[in-house]
Scaffold this motif. Structure first.
Motif, PDB file in Angstrom:
ATOM      1  N   PRO A 275     -18.742 -10.261  12.868  1.00 40.04           N
ATOM      2  CA  PRO A 275     -18.400  -8.852  12.655  1.00 40.04           C
ATOM      3  C   PRO A 275     -18.721  -7.944  13.836  1.00 40.04           C
ATOM      4  CG  PRO A 275     -19.492  -9.765  10.720  1.00 40.04           C
ATOM      5  CD  PRO A 275     -19.594 -10.794  11.797  1.00 40.04           C
ATOM      6  N   GLY A 276     -19.848  -8.200  14.515  1.00 38.09           N
ATOM      7  CA  GLY A 276     -20.217  -7.362  15.645  1.00 38.09           C
ATOM      8  C   GLY A 276     -19.241  -7.487  16.794  1.00 38.09           C
ATOM      9  N   LEU A 277     -18.847  -8.703  17.086  1.00 40.80           N
ATOM     10  CA  LEU A 277     -17.887  -8.930  18.171  1.00 40.80           C
ATOM     11  C   LEU A 277     -16.502  -8.442  17.773  1.00 40.80           C
ATOM     12  CD1 LEU A 277     -18.920 -12.500  19.428  1.00 40.80           C
ATOM     13  CD2 LEU A 277     -19.740 -10.267  20.195  1.00 40.80           C
ATOM     14  N   LYS A 278     -16.157  -8.620  16.511  1.00 50.94           N
ATOM     15  CA  LYS A 278     -14.862  -8.133  16.034  1.00 50.94           C
ATOM     16  C   LYS A 278     -14.777  -6.617  16.187  1.00 50.94           C
ATOM     17  CE  LYS A 278     -11.727  -8.540  12.052  1.00 50.94           C
ATOM     18  NZ  LYS A 278     -11.475  -7.106  11.791  1.00 50.94           N
ATOM     19  N   LYS A 279     -15.866  -5.943  15.869  1.00 55.43           N
ATOM     20  CA  LYS A 279     -15.891  -4.486  16.015  1.00 55.43           C
ATOM     21  C   LYS A 279     -15.758  -4.089  17.478  1.00 55.43           C
ATOM     22  CE  LYS A 279     -18.602  -0.395  14.831  1.00 55.43           C
ATOM     23  NZ  LYS A 279     -19.848   0.119  14.190  1.00 55.43           N
ATOM     24  N   SER A 280     -16.435  -4.825  18.379  1.00 60.78           N
ATOM     25  CA  SER A 280     -16.306  -4.546  19.814  1.00 60.78           C
ATOM     26  C   SER A 280     -14.850  -4.668  20.253  1.00 60.78           C
ATOM     27  CB  SER A 280     -17.181  -5.506  20.620  1.00 60.78           C
ATOM     28  OG  SER A 280     -18.550  -5.222  20.449  1.00 60.78           O
ATOM     29  N   ALA A 281     -14.188  -5.747  19.817  1.00 61.29           N
ATOM     30  CA  ALA A 281     -12.790  -5.958  20.191  1.00 61.29           C
ATOM     31  C   ALA A 281     -11.906  -4.838  19.653  1.00 61.29           C
ATOM     32  CB  ALA A 281     -12.318  -7.317  19.689  1.00 61.29           C
ATOM     33  N   GLU A 282     -12.178  -4.400  18.444  1.00 55.75           N
ATOM     34  CA  GLU A 282     -11.400  -3.312  17.850  1.00 55.75           C
ATOM     35  C   GLU A 282     -11.620  -1.996  18.586  1.00 55.75           C
ATOM     36  OE1 GLU A 282     -11.321  -5.040  13.246  1.00 55.75           O
ATOM     37  OE2 GLU A 282     -12.793  -3.503  13.850  1.00 55.75           O
ATOM     38  N   ASN A 283     -12.773  -1.865  19.248  1.00 59.34           N
ATOM     39  CA  ASN A 283     -13.080  -0.654  20.014  1.00 59.34           C
ATOM     40  C   ASN A 283     -12.631  -0.748  21.469  1.00 59.34           C
ATOM     41  OD1 ASN A 283     -14.222   0.733  17.850  1.00 59.34           O
ATOM     42  ND2 ASN A 283     -16.262  -0.100  18.235  1.00 59.34           N
ATOM     43  N   GLY A 284     -11.862  -1.781  21.793  1.00 57.38           N
ATOM     44  CA  GLY A 284     -11.282  -1.879  23.123  1.00 57.38           C
ATOM     45  C   GLY A 284     -12.057  -2.733  24.100  1.00 57.38           C
ATOM     46  N   PHE A 285     -13.161  -3.345  23.666  1.00 56.79           N
ATOM     47  CA  PHE A 285     -13.902  -4.245  24.535  1.00 56.79           C
ATOM     48  C   PHE A 285     -13.279  -5.647  24.473  1.00 56.79           C
ATOM     49  CE2 PHE A 285     -17.036  -0.918  23.444  1.00 56.79           C
ATOM     50  CZ  PHE A 285     -17.296  -0.455  24.728  1.00 56.79           C
ATOM     51  N   TYR A 286     -13.720  -6.521  25.374  1.00 57.17           N
ATOM     52  CA  TYR A 286     -13.076  -7.831  25.523  1.00 57.17           C
ATOM     53  C   TYR A 286     -13.970  -8.929  24.964  1.00 57.17           C
ATOM     54  CZ  TYR A 286     -10.810 -11.863  27.711  1.00 57.17           C
ATOM     55  OH  TYR A 286     -10.172 -13.052  27.937  1.00 57.17           O
ATOM     56  N   VAL A 287     -13.379  -9.823  24.222  1.00 61.53           N
ATOM     57  CA  VAL A 287     -14.046 -11.046  23.769  1.00 61.53           C
ATOM     58  C   VAL A 287     -13.061 -12.181  23.963  1.00 61.53           C
ATOM     59  CG1 VAL A 287     -15.211 -12.230  21.879  1.00 61.53           C
ATOM     60  CG2 VAL A 287     -15.346  -9.728  22.042  1.00 61.53           C
ATOM     61  N   GLY A 288     -13.351 -13.071  24.918  1.00 62.12           N
ATOM     62  CA  GLY A 288     -12.417 -14.154  25.185  1.00 62.12           C
ATOM     63  C   GLY A 288     -12.786 -14.902  26.444  1.00 62.12           C
ATOM     64  N   PRO A 289     -11.864 -15.713  26.945  1.00 61.17           N
ATOM     65  CA  PRO A 289     -12.168 -16.531  28.124  1.00 61.17           C
ATOM     66  C   PRO A 289     -12.204 -15.703  29.406  1.00 61.17           C
ATOM     67  CG  PRO A 289      -9.877 -16.781  27.499  1.00 61.17           C
ATOM     68  CD  PRO A 289     -10.510 -15.969  26.426  1.00 61.17           C
ATOM     69  N   ALA A 290     -13.099 -16.068  30.300  1.00 58.37           N
ATOM     70  CA  ALA A 290     -13.118 -15.507  31.650  1.00 58.37           C
ATOM     71  C   ALA A 290     -12.079 -16.229  32.494  1.00 58.37           C
ATOM     72  CB  ALA A 290     -14.508 -15.665  32.261  1.00 58.37           C
ATOM     73  N   TYR A 291     -11.944 -15.802  33.729  1.00 64.22           N
ATOM     74  CA  TYR A 291     -11.076 -16.498  34.675  1.00 64.22           C
ATOM     75  C   TYR A 291     -11.568 -16.207  36.086  1.00 64.22           C
ATOM     76  CZ  TYR A 291      -8.896 -11.835  34.874  1.00 64.22           C
ATOM     77  OH  TYR A 291      -8.679 -10.502  34.980  1.00 64.22           O
ATOM     78  N   ASP A 292     -11.217 -17.059  37.017  1.00 62.93           N
ATOM     79  CA  ASP A 292     -11.651 -16.903  38.407  1.00 62.93           C
ATOM     80  C   ASP A 292     -11.142 -15.582  38.975  1.00 62.93           C
ATOM     81  OD1 ASP A 292     -12.427 -19.491  37.904  1.00 62.93           O
ATOM     82  OD2 ASP A 292     -11.684 -20.292  39.809  1.00 62.93           O
ATOM     83  N   GLY A 293     -12.030 -14.868  39.650  1.00 60.61           N
ATOM     84  CA  GLY A 293     -11.660 -13.607  40.261  1.00 60.61           C
ATOM     85  C   GLY A 293     -11.869 -12.402  39.372  1.00 60.61           C
ATOM     86  N   LEU A 294     -12.271 -12.616  38.131  1.00 56.35           N
ATOM     87  CA  LEU A 294     -12.527 -11.502  37.214  1.00 56.35           C
ATOM     88  C   LEU A 294     -13.692 -10.666  37.745  1.00 56.35           C
ATOM     89  CD1 LEU A 294     -11.936 -10.138  34.444  1.00 56.35           C
ATOM     90  CD2 LEU A 294     -13.616 -11.708  33.453  1.00 56.35           C
ATOM     91  N   VAL A 295     -13.519  -9.361  37.769  1.00 57.40           N
ATOM     92  CA  VAL A 295     -14.542  -8.436  38.266  1.00 57.40           C
ATOM     93  C   VAL A 295     -15.154  -7.696  37.072  1.00 57.40           C
ATOM     94  CG1 VAL A 295     -15.023  -6.424  39.710  1.00 57.40           C
ATOM     95  CG2 VAL A 295     -13.390  -8.165  40.481  1.00 57.40           C
ATOM     96  N   LEU A 296     -16.473  -7.745  36.960  1.00 57.07           N
ATOM     97  CA  LEU A 296     -17.203  -7.060  35.893  1.00 57.07           C
ATOM     98  C   LEU A 296     -17.992  -5.910  36.510  1.00 57.07           C
ATOM     99  CD1 LEU A 296     -18.667 -10.217  34.105  1.00 57.07           C
ATOM    100  CD2 LEU A 296     -16.389  -9.209  33.855  1.00 57.07           C
ATOM    101  N   GLU A 297     -17.784  -4.718  35.986  1.00 54.60           N
ATOM    102  CA  GLU A 297     -18.468  -3.541  36.522  1.00 54.60           C
ATOM    103  C   GLU A 297     -19.273  -2.853  35.436  1.00 54.60           C
ATOM    104  OE1 GLU A 297     -16.465  -1.057  39.553  1.00 54.60           O
ATOM    105  OE2 GLU A 297     -14.629  -2.118  38.964  1.00 54.60           O
TER     106      GLU A 297
END
Length: 298
Positions: A275-297
């Motif tokens: 539920p916590g992660l589902k709520k994050s996703a519903e609020n526009g945050f990302y839950v899923g696979p990373a990929y090479d070159g992804l930039v986290l700020e």
């Protein structure tokens, strides 16, 4: 604080040598995965793991400064690019007492890790620590213990606080890292990088929750759909992630059983369990696979 995920693949990388599966033949760049590594950009210049493709990663992502290296554990896919630290250990690790004197080298590039990994480094790369009378064909490094760094006494590198997070990788003790920075508002923002794990102890979960402030990003081992003896499955990774209350979650150390798009769909389909992660996703945050070159700020 800005982290680049310079590699998100498992020990064989993707494409796998000699494999003709759909993922290894994929034209989606997110399915091409170098061995796991991450880099926090200047002024921090922090490198996490130095696998066999480090030279390729350094050139691809324009890494020009390394102030310190953190080794999670001593498996080859996280360590065996150590020789390519040469350029950073000789031209960047200058004498701090005389920073303007480029003729004077300092004591070497600091590599932080645990006791077991230090033993492995000294055994496998003994030439690094053997005095030579001529030639400079080896990195100049100092192995420093990360085991004495705590949340109460974090290591600070160019404004970034670093705290080890103890993990289990099968029966092997290894470590992830919590990277934190205080912003102008006074709030602490963090990135937790927890690769190669099959179990996160409760005290490690509590360490992250207590010390992260705002956990903007959690990068966590998620090998594949099916369970594995030394790595989290996707579902196990999400279960551990939810306990740390992150805004965004990125699965890393991924194998070639499923494509990036397939993993995204798989995660979306099981988010109802968290539920916590589902709520994050519903609020526009990302839950899923990373990929090479992804930039986290933060």
């Amino acid at each position: 604080m800005k982290m680049i995920l310079t590699g998100t693949g498992t020990s064989h990388g993707i494409p796998v040598i000699g494999c003709d599966c759909r993922v290894c033949r994929s034209e989606d760049s997110r399915d091409m995965r170098l061995r796991c590594s991450a880099y926090i950009e200047m002024p921090a210049g922090i490198l996490v793991d130095v696998g066999p493709e480090f030279r390729i990663q350094a050139l691809k992502y324009k890494i020009r400064n390394v102030s310190a290296v953190f080794i999670t554990h001593s498996h080859a896919d996280h360590l065996h690019g150590i020789d390519d630290l040469r350029v950073f250990s000789h031209t960047k690790a200058l004498d701090p007492a005389n920073p303007g004197n480029t003729e004077t080298e300092g004591s070497g590039l600091a590599i932080y890790t645990n006791t077991k990994s230090e033993q492995d480094i000294r055994h496998r790369f003994d030439y690094i620590f053997t005095p030579v009378t001529e030639g400079g064909g080896k990195p100049k490094i100092r192995i420093m213990s990360a085991e004495g760094i705590t949340a109460d006494q974090p290591l600070c590198i160019n404004g970034v606080e670093v705290v080890p997070v103890m993990l289990k990788h099968g029966h092997l003790d290894d470590m992830g890292f919590l990277f934190s920075e205080r912003q102008e508002s006074g709030e602490k923002h963090s990135i937790a990088y927890l690769t190669d794990c099959s179990f996160v102890p409760e005290n490690s979960i509590e360490l992250v929750r207590r010390n992260a402030g705002i956990l903007d990003h959690l990068v966590i081992d998620g090998l594949r759909e099916k369970p594995h003896s030394t790595h989290f499955s996707f579902e196990q990774a999400l279960e551990a992630a939810e306990k740390m209350n992150p805004r965004n979650v990125y699965l890393t150390h991924i194998t070639h059983n499923m494509s990036h798009v397939q993993i995204q769909k798989f995660v979306k389909d099981i988010l109802w369990k968290f539920p916590g992660l589902k709520k994050s996703a519903e609020n526009g945050f990302y839950v899923g696979p990373a990929y090479d070159g992804l930039v986290l700020e933060c």
